[in-house]
Design an enzyme around this catalytic site. Structure first.
Site, PDB file in Angstrom:
ATOM      1  N   TRP A 127     -20.457-100.858  36.294  1.00 36.94           N
ATOM      2  CA  TRP A 127     -19.869 -99.625  38.013  1.00 36.94           C
ATOM      3  C   TRP A 127     -21.235 -99.189  38.657  1.00 36.94           C
ATOM      4  O   TRP A 127     -21.599 -97.774  38.184  1.00 36.94           O
ATOM      5  CB  TRP A 127     -18.746 -98.833  37.709  1.00 36.94           C
ATOM      6  CG  TRP A 127     -18.162 -98.146  38.991  1.00 36.94           C
ATOM      7  CD1 TRP A 127     -17.457 -98.856  40.454  1.00 36.94           C
ATOM      8  CD2 TRP A 127     -17.727 -96.832  39.272  1.00 36.94           C
ATOM      9  NE1 TRP A 127     -17.583 -97.969  41.272  1.00 36.94           N
ATOM     10  CE2 TRP A 127     -17.156 -96.198  40.659  1.00 36.94           C
ATOM     11  CE3 TRP A 127     -17.926 -95.711  38.521  1.00 36.94           C
ATOM     12  CZ2 TRP A 127     -17.277 -95.725  40.845  1.00 36.94           C
ATOM     13  CZ3 TRP A 127     -17.654 -94.364  38.440  1.00 36.94           C
ATOM     14  CH2 TRP A 127     -17.024 -94.004  40.238  1.00 36.94           C
ATOM     15  N   ASP A 209     -14.994 -94.446  30.036  1.00 38.87           N
ATOM     16  CA  ASP A 209     -14.262 -94.411  31.202  1.00 38.87           C
ATOM     17  C   ASP A 209     -13.146 -95.317  31.440  1.00 38.87           C
ATOM     18  O   ASP A 209     -13.514 -96.665  31.533  1.00 38.87           O
ATOM     19  CB  ASP A 209     -15.240 -94.661  32.239  1.00 38.87           C
ATOM     20  CG  ASP A 209     -14.857 -95.199  33.366  1.00 38.87           C
ATOM     21  OD1 ASP A 209     -13.435 -94.335  33.976  1.00 38.87           O
ATOM     22  OD2 ASP A 209     -16.156 -95.028  34.644  1.00 38.87           O
ATOM     23  N   LYS A 245      -6.390 -96.807  40.409  1.00 40.04           N
ATOM     24  CA  LYS A 245      -5.663 -98.278  40.519  1.00 40.04           C
ATOM     25  C   LYS A 245      -4.260 -98.702  39.750  1.00 40.04           C
ATOM     26  O   LYS A 245      -3.677 -99.409  40.823  1.00 40.04           O
ATOM     27  CB  LYS A 245      -6.642 -99.640  39.473  1.00 40.04           C
ATOM     28  CG  LYS A 245      -7.961 -98.917  39.824  1.00 40.04           C
ATOM     29  CD  LYS A 245      -8.492 -99.020  40.448  1.00 40.04           C
ATOM     30  CE  LYS A 245     -10.095 -97.939  40.549  1.00 40.04           C
ATOM     31  NZ  LYS A 245     -11.087 -98.832  41.446  1.00 40.04           N
TER      32      LYS A 245
HETATM   33  N1  PLP Z   1     -15.084 -95.826  37.018  1.00 37.17           N
HETATM   34  C1  PLP Z   1     -14.878 -96.723  37.093  1.00 37.17           C
HETATM   35  C2  PLP Z   1     -15.229 -98.174  35.911  1.00 37.17           C
HETATM   36  C3  PLP Z   1     -14.348 -97.612  38.619  1.00 37.17           C
HETATM   37  O1  PLP Z   1     -14.452 -99.293  38.363  1.00 37.17           O
HETATM   38  C4  PLP Z   1     -13.993 -96.840  39.160  1.00 37.17           C
HETATM   39  C5  PLP Z   1     -13.399 -96.733  40.383  1.00 37.17           C
HETATM   40  O2  PLP Z   1     -13.906 -98.607  40.892  1.00 37.17           O
HETATM   41  C6  PLP Z   1     -13.981 -95.792  39.009  1.00 37.17           C
HETATM   42  C7  PLP Z   1     -14.565 -94.721  38.089  1.00 37.17           C
HETATM   43  C8  PLP Z   1     -13.309 -94.649  39.975  1.00 37.17           C
HETATM   44  O3  PLP Z   1     -12.532 -94.229  40.249  1.00 37.17           O
HETATM   45  P1  PLP Z   1     -11.996 -93.651  41.349  1.00 37.17           P
HETATM   46  O4  PLP Z   1     -11.372 -94.208  42.653  1.00 37.17           O
HETATM   47  O5  PLP Z   1     -10.448 -93.007  40.575  1.00 37.17           O
HETATM   48  O6  PLP Z   1     -12.615 -92.189  41.258  1.00 37.17           O
END
Ligand code: PLP
Length: 396
Positions: A127, A209, A245
């Site tokens: 990401w 994560d 999500k």
């Molecule tokens: N980590 C990963 C791997 C993600 O894909 C995402 C969001 O797309 C996040 C963290 C961040 O999530 P948030 O929207 O809760 O900040």
């Protein structure tokens, strides 16, 4: 000019673009629409009618019942670490906020003070925000570790283990707890065991994560297997949890940083420093999303309903994967397509090359990343034939 200027010249302040298509990361129904989970609607009405609630500030570390219930779904109800009072948490602004708070803490205190030189390893690919969050927190050495094997469209386990063996001791590794973004490829339980063994032996720090718990398999416990295994091995760790999500609460910014410390005393000191970091960052977090999650997780009936809602989302993605693979196989599209159902979570690395991706976009108006990554939620029962036929044309 002696006036106080935001900048003296365009050279001092270049314009940059942060281009994020947030819908690339969101769930969509079979009608292609965002989905408010039925359990969330129900809980929101409970909250709005609860006359005991008000809009006072939350504590710096957040809503206590949110933090503890969130940590529990990551580590499991019966987690010995929780029983030993060495698990704590910080309510954060989304998973991103949890990564940021964790990174700020690690830069200040991990492995000695203010250790900007400690390497932070993120998967290749990952990401895209991982790199930036850690470098913005002051880490000067953020590097990729081998993860994706493009040739075999799967995990490059040998490369990954090799990087774990050869990196400096005490390096920090960011691991995707499940539903790896963007490849959709997770290590198997046997592979996780090998990864943990090397990380323990080489004194590496694990920062999980967990942004898609429940989304990968439809089961919260299955998707938390890796995190729980590492805890059972005795690792101290951080785990950034996002509820964006799995609760569909994208804009409420609900995240939790779970801390697994050595002992209760260590945890107390970590949390005290966390309070200081949070106080100077957002002072205290917002309550609405955290209340929705806490009310849901703390009621057996609502919890069951939520798990059902999560399964609805996970099952739709699994169905689209199965259908896409079956249609490509029926069309006799050259290549193997097993990876579509081997991969899990919202994303799939289709294996389409840049030319094929360009064909899909220009000729077929099907939009995917140059890497060949698609969000499976873009597929619906209405467009899946068209997508399969288009992939067939792009490949042949
Ligand atoms: N980590 C990963 C791997 C993600 O894909 C995402 C969001 O797309 C996040 C963290 C961040 O999530 P948030 O929207 O809760 O900040």
């Amino acid at each position: 000019d002696e006036s106080a200027r935001l900048s003296q010249s365009p050279d001092d302040l270049p314009s940059v673009s942060v281009s994020v298509q947030f819908s690339d990361f969101a769930y969509r129904t079979d009608e292609g629409k965002p989905w408010v989970l039925p359990v969330v609607k129900k809980v929101e009405s409970i909250i709005v009618n609860d006359t005991t609630l008000n809009h006072e500030y939350l504590p710096i570390l957040g809503l206590p019942e949110f933090r503890s219930s969130a940590s529990k779904i990551a580590l499991g109800d019966d987690s010995p670490a929780i029983q030993e009072n060495r698990v704590g948490a910080v309510q954060c602004l989304g998973g991103t906020g949890a990564l940021k708070m964790g990174a700020e803490f690690l830069r200040r205190f991990y492995n000695g003070n203010n250790n900007t030189k400690t390497p932070v390893f993120v998967s290749a690919p990952t990401w895209e925000n991982h790199n930036a969050v850690f470098s913005n927190a002051g880490f000067e050495d953020v590097r990729p570790y081998k993860y994706w094997d493009a040739q075999n469209r799967g995990l490059d386990l040998a490369g990954f283990l090799g990087d774990l063996e050869s990196c400096p001791e005490h390096s920090i590794f960011v691991l995707h707890a499940c539903a790896h973004n963007p490849t959709g490829t997770d290590p198997t339980q046997e592979q996780w065991k090998q990864i943990a063994e090397v990380m323990m032996r080489r004194k590496l720090f694990v920062f999980f994560d967990s942004a898609y718990q429940g989304f990968a398999s439809g089961s919260l416990d299955k998707d938390a297997w890796a995190v729980r295994y590492f805890v059972s091995m005795g690792f101290e760790m951080l785990c950034a949890q996002s509820f964006s999500k799995n609760f569909g609460l994208y804009n409420e910014r609900v995240g939790n940083l779970t801390i697994v410390a050595r002992d209760a005393d260590n945890l107390k000191r970590v949390l005290s420093q966390m309070e200081k970091i949070v106080r100077t960052t957002w002072s205290n977090p917002p309550s609405q999303g955290a209340r929705v999650v806490a009310v849901t997780l703390n009621s057996p009936e609502l919890f069951a309903e939520w798990k059902d809602n999560v399964k609805t989302m996970a099952d739709r993605v699994l169905l689209m994967r199965a259908q896409l693979k079956a249609k490509l196989q029926a069309l006799g599209t050259p290549g193997t397509w097993e990876h579509i159902t081997d991969q899990i979570g919202m994303f799939s690395f289709t294996g389409l090359n840049p030319n094929q991706v360009e064909y899909m976009i220009k000729e077929k108006h099907i939009y995917l990343m140059a890497s060949g990554r698609i969000n499976m939620c873009g597929l619906t029962t209405k467009n899946i034939d068209y997508v399969a036929e288009s992939i067939h044309e792009a490949v042949t």
